[in-house]
Design an enzyme around this catalytic site. Structure first.
Site, PDB file in Angstrom:
ATOM      1  N   LYS A 180       0.859  -1.200   0.000  1.00  0.00           N
ATOM      2  CA  LYS A 180       0.000   0.000   0.000  1.00  0.00           C
ATOM      3  C   LYS A 180       0.889   1.242   0.000  1.00  0.00           C
ATOM      4  O   LYS A 180       1.453   1.610   1.020  1.00  0.00           O
ATOM      5  CB  LYS A 180      -0.927   0.050   1.215  1.00  0.00           C
ATOM      6  CG  LYS A 180      -2.039   1.066   0.970  1.00  0.00           C
ATOM      7  CD  LYS A 180      -2.484   1.818   2.182  1.00  0.00           C
ATOM      8  CE  LYS A 180      -1.875   3.136   2.472  1.00  0.00           C
ATOM      9  NZ  LYS A 180      -1.960   4.207   1.489  1.00  0.00           N
ATOM     10  N   GLY A 233       6.865   5.177   8.053  1.00  0.00           N
ATOM     11  CA  GLY A 233       6.008   6.354   8.118  1.00  0.00           C
ATOM     12  C   GLY A 233       6.151   7.038   9.458  1.00  0.00           C
ATOM     13  O   GLY A 233       7.218   6.987  10.085  1.00  0.00           O
ATOM     14  N   SER A 234       5.062   7.637   9.904  1.00  0.00           N
ATOM     15  CA  SER A 234       5.129   8.496  11.088  1.00  0.00           C
ATOM     16  C   SER A 234       4.807   7.722  12.377  1.00  0.00           C
ATOM     17  O   SER A 234       4.192   6.649  12.342  1.00  0.00           O
ATOM     18  CB  SER A 234       4.154   9.650  10.929  1.00  0.00           C
ATOM     19  OG  SER A 234       2.836   9.149  10.914  1.00  0.00           O
ATOM     20  N   GLU A 255       9.827   1.589  10.542  1.00  0.00           N
ATOM     21  CA  GLU A 255      10.873   2.583  10.249  1.00  0.00           C
ATOM     22  C   GLU A 255      10.197   3.944  10.373  1.00  0.00           C
ATOM     23  O   GLU A 255       9.382   4.302   9.522  1.00  0.00           O
ATOM     24  CB  GLU A 255      11.413   2.415   8.827  1.00  0.00           C
ATOM     25  CG  GLU A 255      11.850   1.007   8.452  1.00  0.00           C
ATOM     26  CD  GLU A 255      13.199   0.631   8.999  1.00  0.00           C
ATOM     27  OE1 GLU A 255      13.795   1.441   9.738  1.00  0.00           O
ATOM     28  OE2 GLU A 255      13.654  -0.484   8.718  1.00  0.00           O
ATOM     29  N   CYS A 288      13.765  11.118   6.409  1.00  0.00           N
ATOM     30  CA  CYS A 288      13.684  10.679   7.806  1.00  0.00           C
ATOM     31  C   CYS A 288      15.037  10.784   8.506  1.00  0.00           C
ATOM     32  O   CYS A 288      15.122  11.077   9.690  1.00  0.00           O
ATOM     33  CB  CYS A 288      13.183   9.247   7.853  1.00  0.00           C
ATOM     34  SG  CYS A 288      14.193   8.112   6.878  1.00  0.00           S
ATOM     35  N   GLU A 390      10.033  16.334  15.081  1.00  0.00           N
ATOM     36  CA  GLU A 390      10.359  16.192  13.663  1.00  0.00           C
ATOM     37  C   GLU A 390       9.491  17.152  12.847  1.00  0.00           C
ATOM     38  O   GLU A 390       8.264  17.077  12.889  1.00  0.00           O
ATOM     39  CB  GLU A 390      10.092  14.752  13.214  1.00  0.00           C
ATOM     40  CG  GLU A 390      10.461  14.540  11.761  1.00  0.00           C
ATOM     41  CD  GLU A 390      10.123  13.149  11.245  1.00  0.00           C
ATOM     42  OE1 GLU A 390       8.976  12.714  11.427  1.00  0.00           O
ATOM     43  OE2 GLU A 390      11.008  12.506  10.662  1.00  0.00           O
TER      44      GLU A 390
HETATM   45  P1  NAD Z   1       2.239   8.515   7.473  1.00  0.00           P
HETATM   46  O1  NAD Z   1       2.389   7.755   8.729  1.00  0.00           O
HETATM   47  O2  NAD Z   1       1.238   9.621   7.431  1.00  0.00           O
HETATM   48  O3  NAD Z   1       1.843   7.540   6.273  1.00  0.00           O
HETATM   49  C1  NAD Z   1       2.639   6.440   5.903  1.00  0.00           C
HETATM   50  C2  NAD Z   1       1.779   5.379   5.254  1.00  0.00           C
HETATM   51  O4  NAD Z   1       0.869   4.870   6.217  1.00  0.00           O
HETATM   52  C3  NAD Z   1       0.925   5.890   4.087  1.00  0.00           C
HETATM   53  O5  NAD Z   1       0.911   4.914   3.080  1.00  0.00           O
HETATM   54  C4  NAD Z   1      -0.438   6.033   4.730  1.00  0.00           C
HETATM   55  O6  NAD Z   1      -1.497   5.925   3.810  1.00  0.00           O
HETATM   56  C5  NAD Z   1      -0.436   4.852   5.678  1.00  0.00           C
HETATM   57  N1  NAD Z   1      -1.403   4.945   6.775  1.00  0.00           N
HETATM   58  C6  NAD Z   1      -1.895   6.060   7.371  1.00  0.00           C
HETATM   59  N2  NAD Z   1      -2.769   5.726   8.348  1.00  0.00           N
HETATM   60  C7  NAD Z   1      -2.826   4.373   8.379  1.00  0.00           C
HETATM   61  C8  NAD Z   1      -3.525   3.431   9.184  1.00  0.00           C
HETATM   62  N3  NAD Z   1      -4.350   3.821  10.153  1.00  0.00           N
HETATM   63  N4  NAD Z   1      -3.327   2.117   8.964  1.00  0.00           N
HETATM   64  C9  NAD Z   1      -2.476   1.699   8.001  1.00  0.00           C
HETATM   65  N5  NAD Z   1      -1.792   2.549   7.194  1.00  0.00           N
HETATM   66  C10 NAD Z   1      -1.959   3.866   7.386  1.00  0.00           C
HETATM   67  O7  NAD Z   1       3.689   9.033   7.091  1.00  0.00           O
HETATM   68  P2  NAD Z   1       4.106   9.947   5.858  1.00  0.00           P
HETATM   69  O8  NAD Z   1       3.655  11.350   6.123  1.00  0.00           O
HETATM   70  O9  NAD Z   1       3.703   9.283   4.591  1.00  0.00           O
HETATM   71  O10 NAD Z   1       5.697   9.860   5.951  1.00  0.00           O
HETATM   72  C11 NAD Z   1       6.469  10.732   6.720  1.00  0.00           C
HETATM   73  C12 NAD Z   1       6.999  10.036   7.941  1.00  0.00           C
HETATM   74  O11 NAD Z   1       7.694   8.866   7.566  1.00  0.00           O
HETATM   75  C13 NAD Z   1       8.018  10.880   8.684  1.00  0.00           C
HETATM   76  O12 NAD Z   1       7.791  10.763  10.065  1.00  0.00           O
HETATM   77  C14 NAD Z   1       9.337  10.241   8.308  1.00  0.00           C
HETATM   78  O13 NAD Z   1      10.383  10.442   9.223  1.00  0.00           O
HETATM   79  C15 NAD Z   1       8.959   8.814   8.204  1.00  0.00           C
HETATM   80  N6  NAD Z   1       9.917   8.083   7.385  1.00  0.00           N
HETATM   81  C16 NAD Z   1      10.743   7.176   7.993  1.00  0.00           C
HETATM   82  C17 NAD Z   1      11.693   6.490   7.241  1.00  0.00           C
HETATM   83  C18 NAD Z   1      12.629   5.494   7.874  1.00  0.00           C
HETATM   84  O14 NAD Z   1      13.189   4.707   7.144  1.00  0.00           O
HETATM   85  N7  NAD Z   1      12.793   5.495   9.188  1.00  0.00           N
HETATM   86  C19 NAD Z   1      11.800   6.724   5.876  1.00  0.00           C
HETATM   87  C20 NAD Z   1      10.944   7.660   5.291  1.00  0.00           C
HETATM   88  C21 NAD Z   1       9.995   8.324   6.059  1.00  0.00           C
END
Ligand code: NAD
Length: 501
Positions: A180, A233-234, A255, A288, A390
């Site tokens: 996804k 993600g976050s 991550e 990130c 962040e």
């Molecule tokens: P996000 O958490 O908003 O979304 C990430 C993914 O999760 C998207 O595909 C989103 O649709 C999905 N998602 C959202 N709610 C969900 C739920 N309830 N259940 C399942 N999936 C759901 O994050 P973002 O804004 O896309 O990305 C930015 C964040 O990602 C920042 O905090 C960044 O530091 C982090 N990040 C970490 C790494 C790493 O390797 N550590 C790499 C890149 C980004």
């Protein structure tokens, strides 16, 4: 099939489930951050599509998990071949969709996507589990067995790169996948589905579902048929995924975000340190790993700031499709508002703006998208929001320290622990300091050098678990030890014990 065209490249906006394009009754707007234009109406999946994708992946699992490793590896190399043939298409689609620089996509990111497939294919064949060991004459044989259906959820800042760090090892290990991608950058995952099909990956082995996190992501991570969830993600989303996964004790790999320290000692090569410090603005700060807390030894503060300002002021912000551009847009207007909110609150708390500190109104007026100026704060309270949270935008804070102990204390004073960057000319100091830093990755006199054999992940709130090399296979597999007695054989067929092939 519903298709959009991005710079002449046709991209399906449907899901990819069980080897079929599947549409949804509803769609969502996919907006390009470059100019704010809607570039696609993408299928807006929900519980139905999530369920269909898991069923398709489950149906494909017996066949794929029984496919000999060499054949799985061959297919992953065939995917890599096609990624390499389509680098230009992937680069322009990704840049249009998420606003990251096309020059990075062409030269670095998309070739790395191909490498992700090749690396895990080769690791499976050459490096995984060749050592048996003996206990009182008994043979221990460790195997990495496929776990089942893996749900892989990726963010928008490096969409295909981060997705394929997961897709490649999950498939190599013999699992089937439901990917996804983020709703803010859904398109290259759809191209990956086409590429995998052309490469001959059997139907249902890789499925891609599109939609909003709470609508299609949530049912995926709550599905009891899912064997693994790997998420980038976050932190807030990770919390909700962890809660859903807890119901079935589904193993998770996370991550997450960071607020990484970038530590510069007075004995460092200052030009090298500054060059790398300015790189923390890459991808408009939407990285990130970015070392967003510049910790500079007090005695070189002024010299560092002077050189930094000179370099950072020369950065060109603009259209990421232009090779001359250094910094592109924020992912969307609401994200820019969030970044600006952090900046304005820091200002009102008394932090000094050394650079930027506002949206880039000229570029936005010219191109139409949300652009934020590279920003640096000085005189910042280390416990303030801007120093601890962040921002995920082009915003750095500058602090000074006095000696090694102070540097380590400040570097570790964070709820995150993703990365740490360290510049010093003293090798002993580098070893002493890096040994004390809490971080998944420490870079010494460099930044962003990444080898897929190495573990990758975050400590503290920056993540759960590690991926890369063996760590990816440890996560995506059921690791099993088979202990075989030397006794009790009635027939050996000339073999010693059991062959686990
Ligand atoms: P996000 O958490 O908003 O979304 C990430 C993914 O999760 C998207 O595909 C989103 O649709 C999905 N998602 C959202 N709610 C969900 C739920 N309830 N259940 C399942 N999936 C759901 O994050 P973002 O804004 O896309 O990305 C930015 C964040 O990602 C920042 O905090 C960044 O530091 C982090 N990040 C970490 C790494 C790493 O390797 N550590 C790499 C890149 C980004």
């Amino acid at each position: 099939m519903n298709v959009t065209e991005i710079a002449g490249v046709p991209v399906s906006t449907d899901h990819w489930i069980g080897g079929q394009r599947v549409s949804s009754a509803d769609t969502f707007d996919d907006v390009s951050p470059i100019d704010g234009n809607v570039i696609a109406q993408v299928a807006r999946g929900g519980a139905d599509e999530a369920g269909q994708a898991v069923r398709a992946a489950q149906a494909a699992f017996p066949g794929w998990s029984a496919t000999p490793p060499a054949e799985r590896a061959r297919l992953l190399h065939a995917i890599a071949d096609r990624v390499e043939q389509r680098i230009e298409d992937l680069a322009i689609v990704e840049t249009t969709d998420n606003g990251a620089l096309i020059r990075s996509h062409r030269r670095g990111v998309m070739p790395r996507v191909a490498h992700n497939f090749r690396f895990f294919a080769d690791f499976l064949i050459n490096d995984l589990g060749h050592e048996d060991f003996e206990t009182r004459g008994h043979r221990n044989h460790v195997s990495w067995d496929p776990a089942g259906v893996c749900v892989l959820i990726s963010p928008w800042n490096a969409p295909l790169m981060l997705a394929t760090w997961k897709v490649a090892p999950a498939l190599a290990a013999g699992n089937t996948v439901v990917l996804k991608p983020s709703e803010f950058s859904p398109l290259t995952a759809s191209l990956l589905a086409d590429i995998a099909q052309e490469a001959g990956l059997p139907d249902g082995v890789l499925n891609v579902v599109q939609g909003l996190g709470p609508e299609v992501g949530a049912p995926l991570v709550g599905d009891p048929r899912v064997a693994r969830i790997s998420f980038t993600g976050s932190v807030p989303t990770a919390r909700s995924i962890a809660t859903a996964a807890a119901a079935h004790l589904t193993p998770v790999s996370f991550e997450l975000g960071g607020k990484s320290p970038f530590v510069v000692f007075a004995d460092a090569d200052l030009d090298l340190a500054v060059e790398n410090a300015v790189e923390q603005y890459d991808n408009a700060g939407q990285v990130c790993l970015s070392g967003t807390r510049l910790l500079v030894e007090e005695s070189i503060r002024d010299a560092f700031v002077e050189k930094f300002m000179e370099r950072a002021s020369a950065l060109r912000q603009g259209d990421p499709r232009d090779d001359a551009t250094d910094i592109g847009p924020s992912i969307h207007a609401a994200h820019l508002e969030k970044v600006d909110g952090f900046v304005q609150r820091a200002r009102s708390e008394g932090a000094t703006v050394l650079l930027g500190g506002e949206p880039n109104a000229e570029v936005s007026a010219d191109l139409g998208g949300p652009y934020y100026r590279p920003t640096l704060f000085g005189d910042v309270d280390p416990t303030s929001e801007i120093s601890t949270q962040e921002v995920f935008g082009p915003v750095l804070v500058l602090h000074t320290f006095d000696g090694e102990d102070d540097a380590v204390q400040q570097a570790n004073a964070s709820e995150f622990g993703l990365a740490a960057v360290l510049f010093t000319g003293d090798r002993d100091r580098a070893e002493r300091v890096s040994a004390q830093l809490v971080a998944g990755t420490v870079w010494v006199n460099c930044f962003f050098v990444r080898d897929l054999r190495a573990p990758f992940g975050g400590s503290r709130m920056s993540g759960v678990g590690r991926e890369g090399g063996t760590w990816s296979f440890d996560f995506f597999c059921d690791v099993k030890n088979t202990v075989t007695s030397p006794n009790g054989w009635t027939s050996t067929n000339g073999n010693e014990g059991i062959s686990h092939g």
